[in-house]
Structure formats: C-alpha cells, structure tokens
Motif scaffolding. Sequence first.
Motif, PDB file in Angstrom:
ATOM      1  N   VAL A  17      -0.544   4.088  -0.886  1.00  0.00           N
ATOM      2  CA  VAL A  17      -1.601   3.218  -1.410  1.00  0.00           C
ATOM      3  C   VAL A  17      -2.360   3.967  -2.490  1.00  0.00           C
ATOM      4  O   VAL A  17      -2.776   5.114  -2.306  1.00  0.00           O
ATOM      5  CB  VAL A  17      -2.558   2.795  -0.278  1.00  0.00           C
ATOM      6  CG1 VAL A  17      -3.641   1.880  -0.811  1.00  0.00           C
ATOM      7  CG2 VAL A  17      -1.792   2.105   0.832  1.00  0.00           C
ATOM      8  N   ALA A  39       2.621  -5.710  -2.266  1.00  0.00           N
ATOM      9  CA  ALA A  39       1.762  -5.976  -1.115  1.00  0.00           C
ATOM     10  C   ALA A  39       1.410  -7.459  -1.039  1.00  0.00           C
ATOM     11  O   ALA A  39       1.013  -8.072  -2.029  1.00  0.00           O
ATOM     12  CB  ALA A  39       0.490  -5.132  -1.200  1.00  0.00           C
ATOM     13  N   GLU A  60      -0.526  -3.389   3.125  1.00  0.00           N
ATOM     14  CA  GLU A  60      -1.432  -3.353   1.978  1.00  0.00           C
ATOM     15  C   GLU A  60      -0.881  -2.537   0.822  1.00  0.00           C
ATOM     16  O   GLU A  60      -1.622  -2.231  -0.112  1.00  0.00           O
ATOM     17  CB  GLU A  60      -2.784  -2.772   2.413  1.00  0.00           C
ATOM     18  CG  GLU A  60      -3.489  -3.598   3.479  1.00  0.00           C
ATOM     19  CD  GLU A  60      -4.809  -2.999   3.903  1.00  0.00           C
ATOM     20  OE1 GLU A  60      -5.113  -1.874   3.434  1.00  0.00           O
ATOM     21  OE2 GLU A  60      -5.546  -3.630   4.684  1.00  0.00           O
ATOM     22  N   ALA A  61       0.382  -2.179   0.878  1.00  0.00           N
ATOM     23  CA  ALA A  61       0.999  -1.402  -0.199  1.00  0.00           C
ATOM     24  C   ALA A  61       2.398  -1.931  -0.442  1.00  0.00           C
ATOM     25  O   ALA A  61       3.007  -2.572   0.428  1.00  0.00           O
ATOM     26  CB  ALA A  61       1.031   0.087   0.161  1.00  0.00           C
TER      27      ALA A  61
END
Length: 495
Positions: free
Chosen positions: A366, A334, A305-306
């Motif tokens: 993040v 991401a 997610e990053a």
Amino acid sequence: MLNAAHLSLPAALLGAPEQELHLLFANTGGLHAKWTLRYPTEMELTIEHWADVGEPTAEELKQHMMVDEGVFSVYPKRGELAPGETVRVTVRMRHFRADEYELPLLFKIFNGKQMVLNLRGRTLAHGEAFLHMPVRTLTLGPAPIGLPEPQINTLELPNYGDVHLLYELDLSAVDELNSANFAFPVISCAEPCGSIPPNGVARVAIAFPPLQSREYSVGVPIIVGGDGAMHGSKRMLLLKATAAHPSDGAAFDAHEAAESALLPPSQQMLLPNQPLRLSFDRALFGRVPMGANVKQMLILQNVSEAACGFEWDTAHPLWGTRVSIYPSRGSVPAGKHVCCKLTFLGVGPPEKVQLSIGCTLSPEAVADSGGNGGSNGGGGGSSATGSPHAPRNGTHRHSRGASASPEAPARLSVTAPRPKLRGIAALQAAEERRQKLAAMSMHDGSLEARLSAQRLDETSGAGSTEEEVRPQVLYLDVRGTVLPSDLLEQQEGFD
C-alpha cells in the motif's frame, strides 16, 4: 448422534509452518443455539472414588500428549448463535514431531444433537516416503457402454515429502475381475508404476470400457516406497465403476446433481488477509460433446485496499489441452475486478476430467499517503530537506564550521511500532519471553500460555530474516465429462 465427519489435513515436513483449517458454523434454525467443542480429555462424567478406571491405553496417552503439546488447537471452542448467525472456527496443527495424529472432537449443541469431528494429520520426517490419500475410494464413470474408445479416468497421487516417491499399483484383483468378465479388459491401467518428485503429483490414467450396465467394484493395493518388486508399505484403494446405457440420461443427471450438491459453488468466508476472491470455486461443465469448447465467465474481485497481481498455473499438465484461462496473469486494482474467460476443451478421447488449478496471488504494498516531502522551514535547499534522516549541513545551529556534530539517536514515540529484533538480540528476547510464559503455565496450568510459549519461534523476529513468505494460492475445481456428440443426442433432456 450424527455421523462422524473426518477432516484430513495434508501431510507436511517436520518444522513446517502451522496448517490452518477454517470451519464455518451456521445456525439455520429458528432458535438460539449454544454449542461447544470438547477434546477427548475433557470428560463430563463424574467417576466414583471406588471405581477402577484402569491404566490408560496407548491411544489415550497419545491423545493427552496431542492436547498438552498443542498438536491440534481449536478456537473458539464454545459459543452461541442466533438464528441466521455464523461463526468461524479455526483448527491449527503444529509439525514439531514426525508421527501420524488423529484426534476426535465432540461437537455438541445444548439440548440438541452431537457429532464427532475426527481430525487427522501427518508430520513427515526428512527423507520419509509417504503417500497422502485422504480419500480411499475412486469413482469411475458413469460411463456409457459401447463407446468406440474407453473412457479415461485419472487417479492423482500427491507427494508432500522431500524425496522421490516410488509407487506401484497391484492389479492382480483387477486381472481377476477382467477374467470373470469374458476376459475383457473392463478396467485397465497402462502405467501402473512410477516415481513422484518432491512436491509433485502423479496422474495415473485408468481406462474403463464397460460391458454391462452395472456397477463394478475392486480393491487395488498401492505399494509405496518399494524397489519395483512389490516391496514397501501398502495402501488400499477401492475402485467403484458405474456403467449406464447410452440413452439413459437419468444416470448422468443423478451423478451431476450429486457433484453439484457436494460442496457450495463459491467460497463461503474470506480468509484473513485474503486479497482476491473468485466468483465461483467449482466449475461444473457436466457432459461436453467431443470437439466442443465450453466457456464460463470467471471474475477475480479485489477485496483488499491495495492492488494485487495474479497468475494462473500454466505449468499444469492439462493446461491448454483440457482447460485454459484468459488472461492467465495480470493485476487487479483495489476494489476492482477482472473478468477471465474459462474454457473447457472437449478434444481427445472420452474422459472424465477432474482437476484443481491454482492461481498465485501477489499483493502489492500500500502506498504511503502521508509522504515524506515538505520544507524544514527555511532549510538550506537540499533535496533531502524533508527527510528526517538527512545529514545535517553546515548551516545547522549545532554545526561547527563545515563539519557536523554527531547526532543523538532519534527518540521513538511510545505509540510508534517497534522494529523487529534480529540475530542474537531476537534469540535473547525470545528466550526471556519463553521463560516468563513457562513460569505462568506452571503457576496456573494455563494451556494458552503453554501454546504461546511453544509458538514464540514462529512469531519472534529471529525467524524473520530467513523465513520464506508463502504466496497465497486460490484453487479452482474444474469437472466435466467428454463424450461423443452422437451419444449425447440419444439422451433425453440433454441440451
């Protein structure tokens, strides 16, 4: 009983972080399958009270020690798989005492077959010279006879210790083999000795110009830690060299098919917190004509997610001479992917190339979407108005004139994450937890409690101030054989 599978973990220094080996069990049948993994100390046989089992051997005592101290730990140890289901089994090894370890595990399927998984590992003392050789056989070729230049094969010798490692290949058996083949150098090594730096790899070139279409086999002792006069410990390496007629394309096809079936082409499961994955982990180029450049498209996909940065090992000795990847570094957002061009360079003499090149990953933090901004509802217009840690100004209702009163410590929510302890406080907290878990293990004999107590030093905040975060590295296996183009034209089926 199926054949035993040997699982060798690389050697590591005393006090090194735990090593993890991830296994993927898959039920490829059409029935539910119950399975279990048993330590050698977990016996199913019921021994009569009158039977004399004798004194335990030194090997049995060491196996009990490995299980009790948690040198090897396995999770999960049992389960049930429906048709088509898979499960990840994690094997961990602790390096708390310098020694060589070997622990057989019995993998058993209820109402089915069973096999032995033989775990091997080594913990090195500081200053110890040790050569890690998980595979004791090196296959040379297949090499066509009549090459104008001998085909080169490479033997890689890694050094996982913290001191320089001296090595020397004893070529006396090789000299006897050459003498029996009309005094022709069928197998030769120009640099049989050298020194390997700490955490380095020595690449020993072995030339193989065969005379006949046959298989050659010879044992080569490797002297480790000597003084140049064949002193030191000895490790045995078996060289198996295969030769074929230049027009016999079937021999090369069989070798390439065996390499392709050795391992899956891509990673079968993601590791915990793995940010990137490769579209394939094994690049098999097969036979490459001399002077040709063969390319493949390699995709780096971000599964986190990053954003994550990547950088290929451009310091590899074969970078730019046998293999290159473009771009060699960059960043993958991401959920996105980056296409890399993998090039195998067919320059130089005939050679059988087999290398692993690493890609270091650098995950980015993040971004906090919650933000710190916002008004205090009629505050005094300071730039730090939205910060909970901003100093109070003179307009605050608790202020006296221009000076602010001392602030009370902020109260943490019950569900808020607690900060890691550091220094003496962390040591005291770890000691209290260790005593509690030790009392629990003495009360119920739980192995899990003892293992948790032994791992507190690695999970407590005391080590967080000095513990170095190890970067994640993905490895790409590249294989190919460079041969003259006119020779490849003679082989049937070569495109």
